[in-house]
Write an enzyme that holds these catalytic residues in place. Sequence first.
Site: not given
Length: 424
Positions: A40-41, A124, A200
């Site tokens: 992002r930066r 995984e 999950k």
Amino acid sequence: MALLGCGVVGSQVIRLIHEQSADLAARIGAPVELAGVAVRRLGRKRDVEVDPALLTTDAESLVTRDDIDIVIEVIGGIEPARSLITAALSRGKSVVTANKALLGEDGATLHEAARAGRGDLYFEASVAGAIPLLRPLRESLAGDHVNRVLGIVNGTTNYILDKMDSTGASFTDALEEAQTLGYAEADPTADIEGFDAAAKAAILAGHAFHSRVTAAQVHREGITEITATDVASAKAMGYVIKLLAICARSDDGRSVGVRVHPAMIPRTHPLAGVREAYNAVFVEAESAGQLMFYGKGAGGAPTASAVLGDLVAVARNRLAGTRGAEESTYASLRVHPIGETVTRCHVALDVADKPGVLATVAELFAKHDVSIQTVRQEGHGDDAQLVIVTHRATDADLTATMEDLRELDVVRAVASVMRVEGDD
């Protein structure tokens, strides 16, 4: 290879690739070359040394480059992760992701993109961090019939509940300790309200039962209402409270129930001994019997370990000109609502201390076809309480019973209601 994200997990992926480059090349049959890292930066300080020439803020251009054949996504969230992953897959690239939120909400889109582009989609690391779990369900147990998956899949909540059990701490104090140690985020909502575990559970159920399951179909309850009194009461009866993800076939085999909620389990059950921020999943299959998978379920290095395992697998496939197994949804089992789920309950009632209370309460349970396994009365006067454990009944019948109990004159309050798992 391109890497999307260079945070806690991404930085560990880079570290392991650098440290194990020779071993990875030997295992795969060709060297692994990191061609770009989307962040992002650009100027942000990172936990690992990265060649500045590899960094870019243009993730879309990176994943569509012709020299990129594998994309690892560890930025998390729904967007832009979904768009970036589908863009890569549609161009025939293989993708390794740890994004349980996206897979739980819209895994179908990703699998369809992988199928159309003829690339691999491996994930995984999306469930239980370093614990090898999805591959055993998908491959090792492919010839078996899984009936139930029961597990602790969120380390933050397990740490909180473990501290409440072992030290008598309140929920607030245990949460603050988890945040101080880095086990809980500044905003812990996804963990303590069960959203993380629900995503999950959806992924686990899909693998175990060969059916598509989304997080929206998972019944979800968090742990914010669990008190130190609840934990102490469970402890006195030989139980421990855990936030469990439970995926189970119905008795007729035509549907599956998928749920996340706190539950009391006997201290003799293998999951009861899972302490602090560890994860464990208990799998019950017809031929293999009972299997338990245990280990570190979160953290940069453990999650990166699972990512690199997938990286080796997809890289081998590309060299061999093959693909891994596609999503298996042939069973298409219905996901039934929580009301149809058969379970047991522990109920504590504040009652009036006078003759006939037990008979009145028992009559109401019988009215709703909920049979009582054990009952005991504690205290006297204003402290009088009935503690009841039921036999198995549908959640709808148990809920109706609780609603009617609140209307009885002899019941001052329903002090607590908690499901019981693992001892039937």
